[in-house]
Design an enzyme around this catalytic site. Structure first.
Site, PDB file in Angstrom:
ATOM      1  N   THR A  19       1.371   6.359 -30.370  1.00 16.58           N
ATOM      2  CA  THR A  19       2.791   6.013 -30.280  1.00 16.58           C
ATOM      3  C   THR A  19       3.572   7.020 -29.416  1.00 16.58           C
ATOM      4  OG1 THR A  19       3.218   7.229 -32.331  1.00 16.58           O
ATOM      5  CG2 THR A  19       2.814   4.858 -32.544  1.00 16.58           C
ATOM      6  N   HIS A  63      -8.720  13.727 -17.913  1.00 18.74           N
ATOM      7  CA  HIS A  63      -8.301  13.459 -19.291  1.00 18.74           C
ATOM      8  C   HIS A  63      -7.050  14.283 -19.583  1.00 18.74           C
ATOM      9  CE1 HIS A  63     -12.623  12.072 -20.478  1.00 18.74           C
ATOM     10  NE2 HIS A  63     -12.067  11.335 -19.552  1.00 18.74           N
ATOM     11  N   GLN A 123     -14.379   7.805 -17.848  1.00 18.75           N
ATOM     12  CA  GLN A 123     -14.142   6.495 -17.219  1.00 18.75           C
ATOM     13  C   GLN A 123     -14.049   5.409 -18.302  1.00 18.75           C
ATOM     14  OE1 GLN A 123     -16.497   8.684 -15.679  1.00 18.75           O
ATOM     15  NE2 GLN A 123     -14.817   9.254 -14.344  1.00 18.75           N
ATOM     16  N   VAL A 144      -6.277  12.550 -11.280  1.00 18.09           N
ATOM     17  CA  VAL A 144      -7.052  13.324 -10.311  1.00 18.09           C
ATOM     18  C   VAL A 144      -6.548  13.085  -8.893  1.00 18.09           C
ATOM     19  CG1 VAL A 144      -9.373  13.661  -9.326  1.00 18.09           C
ATOM     20  CG2 VAL A 144      -9.099  13.331 -11.782  1.00 18.09           C
ATOM     21  N   THR A 145      -6.248  11.827  -8.566  1.00 20.70           N
ATOM     22  CA  THR A 145      -5.958  11.476  -7.174  1.00 20.70           C
ATOM     23  C   THR A 145      -4.472  11.286  -6.891  1.00 20.70           C
ATOM     24  OG1 THR A 145      -6.214   9.145  -7.711  1.00 20.70           O
ATOM     25  CG2 THR A 145      -8.170  10.292  -6.912  1.00 20.70           C
ATOM     26  N   GLY A 146      -3.645  11.105  -7.920  1.00 15.44           N
ATOM     27  CA  GLY A 146      -2.221  10.851  -7.721  1.00 15.44           C
ATOM     28  C   GLY A 146      -1.919   9.442  -7.219  1.00 15.44           C
ATOM     29  N   GLY A 167     -11.011   3.098 -17.474  1.00 11.75           N
ATOM     30  CA  GLY A 167     -10.612   4.509 -17.525  1.00 11.75           C
ATOM     31  C   GLY A 167      -9.126   4.624 -17.805  1.00 11.75           C
ATOM     32  N   ASP A 168      -8.686   5.852 -18.064  1.00  7.78           N
ATOM     33  CA  ASP A 168      -7.264   6.118 -18.301  1.00  7.78           C
ATOM     34  C   ASP A 168      -6.699   5.348 -19.488  1.00  7.78           C
ATOM     35  OD1 ASP A 168      -7.343   7.756 -16.009  1.00  7.78           O
ATOM     36  OD2 ASP A 168      -7.252   5.944 -14.792  1.00  7.78           O
ATOM     37  N   GLU A 169      -7.528   5.132 -20.495  1.00 17.09           N
ATOM     38  CA  GLU A 169      -7.067   4.438 -21.699  1.00 17.09           C
ATOM     39  C   GLU A 169      -6.370   5.408 -22.654  1.00 17.09           C
ATOM     40  OE1 GLU A 169     -10.306   4.645 -20.835  1.00 17.09           O
ATOM     41  OE2 GLU A 169     -11.028   2.623 -20.352  1.00 17.09           O
ATOM     42  N   GLY A 170      -6.557   6.709 -22.423  1.00 17.75           N
ATOM     43  CA  GLY A 170      -5.963   7.687 -23.336  1.00 17.75           C
ATOM     44  C   GLY A 170      -7.001   8.358 -24.225  1.00 17.75           C
TER      45      GLY A 170
HETATM   46  P1  IMP Z   1     -15.962   7.487  -8.298  1.00 10.48           P
HETATM   47  O1  IMP Z   1     -16.259   7.571  -9.747  1.00 10.48           O
HETATM   48  O2  IMP Z   1     -15.119   8.650  -7.798  1.00 10.48           O
HETATM   49  O3  IMP Z   1     -17.178   7.243  -7.462  1.00 10.48           O
HETATM   50  O4  IMP Z   1     -15.026   6.205  -8.074  1.00 10.48           O
HETATM   51  C1  IMP Z   1     -15.509   4.886  -8.313  1.00 10.48           C
HETATM   52  C2  IMP Z   1     -14.449   4.022  -8.947  1.00 10.48           C
HETATM   53  O5  IMP Z   1     -14.184   4.486 -10.278  1.00 10.48           O
HETATM   54  C3  IMP Z   1     -13.085   4.052  -8.229  1.00 10.48           C
HETATM   55  O6  IMP Z   1     -12.468   2.792  -8.396  1.00 10.48           O
HETATM   56  C4  IMP Z   1     -12.309   5.108  -9.012  1.00 10.48           C
HETATM   57  O7  IMP Z   1     -10.916   4.917  -8.914  1.00 10.48           O
HETATM   58  C5  IMP Z   1     -12.811   4.827 -10.424  1.00 10.48           C
HETATM   59  N1  IMP Z   1     -12.731   6.010 -11.306  1.00 10.48           N
HETATM   60  C6  IMP Z   1     -13.574   7.055 -11.347  1.00 10.48           C
HETATM   61  N2  IMP Z   1     -13.212   7.929 -12.287  1.00 10.48           N
HETATM   62  C7  IMP Z   1     -12.129   7.423 -12.888  1.00 10.48           C
HETATM   63  C8  IMP Z   1     -11.302   7.865 -13.968  1.00 10.48           C
HETATM   64  O8  IMP Z   1     -11.512   8.903 -14.601  1.00 10.48           O
HETATM   65  N3  IMP Z   1     -10.264   7.056 -14.297  1.00 10.48           N
HETATM   66  C9  IMP Z   1     -10.033   5.897 -13.647  1.00 10.48           C
HETATM   67  N4  IMP Z   1     -10.764   5.438 -12.644  1.00 10.48           N
HETATM   68  C10 IMP Z   1     -11.812   6.197 -12.263  1.00 10.48           C
HETATM   69 MG    MG Z   2      -7.896   9.559 -16.474  1.00 12.17          MG
END
Ligand code: IMP
Ligand code: MG
Length: 338
Positions: free
Chosen positions: A321, A42, A175, A249-251, A11-14
């Site tokens: 870039t 996103h 993800q 989402v979580t900071g 996840g968080d690849e952009g």
């Molecule tokens: P859940 O999807 O909230 O159940 O979390 C399960 C795992 O996936 C945890 O390690 C989260 O940090 C990770 N995760 C869920 N959604 C994302 C996302 O959008 N980006 C990065 N990690 C994510």
């Molecule tokens: Mg993300």
């Protein structure tokens, strides 16, 4: 024309950046959100504004695009309605009537269940517990929610019709490949499959309709929550290299590791990638910032790109870039002979 865009790592690849660029550049007609649900964040930066999306498709930046949320996606009614309002999407966004609804008790469980919160390190957004209820066949769906009535649609039908009418359609996964419930680093994963096939299934489109599968990698790897991360850097190392990021989402601070070719190869296989996008090359090579012409990239950046491409055997067609949607090197015309 149907393209599916998915994350190649954790996840968080952009993905948001790549999708927003393609939506404008290719003037897409339809943007569809697949993937898990509001656990995703996103980020889209367009015309100097930063948007953080959790529910609606990143294609929203193209004002002409119709926007849909596929039946497999979990819907948090409050998050959906606030995005509709904040991004002025009224009249052009719909959810499938069969989408599962995330309720308050799902969030409470996600935050308080010691296994989910402490071991897996979930986002606490209720997505996993809502999936559990869907599997038990007791979850509410969007058609049960009065305030969603104006937004209900048969999304699979609309999307298939759009594809059959030669419209440009983008399906956006969420993800990343190695957070897949089946193909990832179980049990440190999310609550669903996250590969390209799953994204299609989330929307209700068969595999023969796909023209392109674009797998997005970042120039380095980040991961939030528990689970393995090969060659993980210490917080201090990551800070020194300017690679520290915080969850949308979580900071939470993201764990960091260098690019991993072995995982990337596997992601190419699991998704049957036809194109690769690599983001944030400017974070590894400062002089790459905002460059739009491949030849102007610093030598080391080109070497990195060429080595990765040679190893993966799939063209790297898009290179990010900078954070703005249009900070990108677009090599599709040079590399894809269509
Ligand atoms: P859940 O999807 O909230 O159940 O979390 C399960 C795992 O996936 C945890 O390690 C989260 O940090 C990770 N995760 C869920 N959604 C994302 C996302 O959008 N980006 C990065 N990690 C994510
Ligand atoms: Mg993300």
């Amino acid at each position: 024309m149907l393209a599916v865009i998915v994350g190649g790592m954790f996840g968080d690849e952009g993905k948001g950046k790549i999708i927003s660029y393609l939506s404008i550049k290719d003037d897409v007609d339809v943007g569809v959100r697949a993937g898990v649900g509001t656990n995703a964040g996103h980020t889209v930066v367009y015309q100097n504004k930063t948007y953080k999306l959790r529910q609606v498709p990143s294609s929203f930046v193209n004002h002409k695009a119709k926007l849909y949320v596929g039946a497999g996606v979990l819907v948090d009614v409050e998050v959906f309605l606030s995005e509709v309002k904040n991004f002025s999407l009224e009249g052009r966004v719909w959810v499938d009537a069969n989408c599962t609804v995330i309720e308050e008790h799902h969030k409470t469980k996600d935050k308080n269940d010691p296994h989910l919160a402490k071991v897996v390190g979930t986002t606490g957004t209720g997505n996993g517990p809502a999936m559990e209820d869907r599997v038990r066949r007791i979850a509410k769906t969007c058609k049960d929610v009065e305030v969603l009535k104006p937004y209900l649609e048969d999304v699979s039908l609309k999307v298939n019709e759009a594809i059959d009418n030669n419209k440009k359609v983008l399906i956006e996964g969420s993800q990343g490949t190695f957070l897949s419930l089946y193909h990832g680093t179980y049990p440190y994963v999310t609550s669903k499959d996250t590969t390209a096939s799953a994204a299609l299934s989330d929307v209700g489109v068969g595999p023969k309709k796909v023209e392109d599968v674009i797998v997005v990698f970042k120039s380095y790897i980040t991961r939030v929550g528990g689970g393995p991360l090969e060659n993980e850097l210490s917080f201090e190392e990551a800070q020194k290299l300017n690679l520290l990021e915080y969850g949308t989402v979580t900071g939470r601070p993201r764990r960091v590791a260098p690019f991993n070719l072995k995982l990337a190869k596997r992601a190419v296989m699991l998704n049957s990638a036809t194109q690769i996008a690599i983001t944030k090359i400017d974070v590894l090579y400062k002089e790459a910032a905002k460059i739009k012409n491949y030849e102007k990239l610093p030598k080391d950046a080109k070497k990195f790109i060429e080595e990765v491409e040679a190893e993966l055997g799939v063209p790297i067609t898009l290179i990010g870039t900078g954070s703005e949607a249009e900070d990108i090197i677009d090599l599709r015309n040079t590399k894809l002979k269509k």
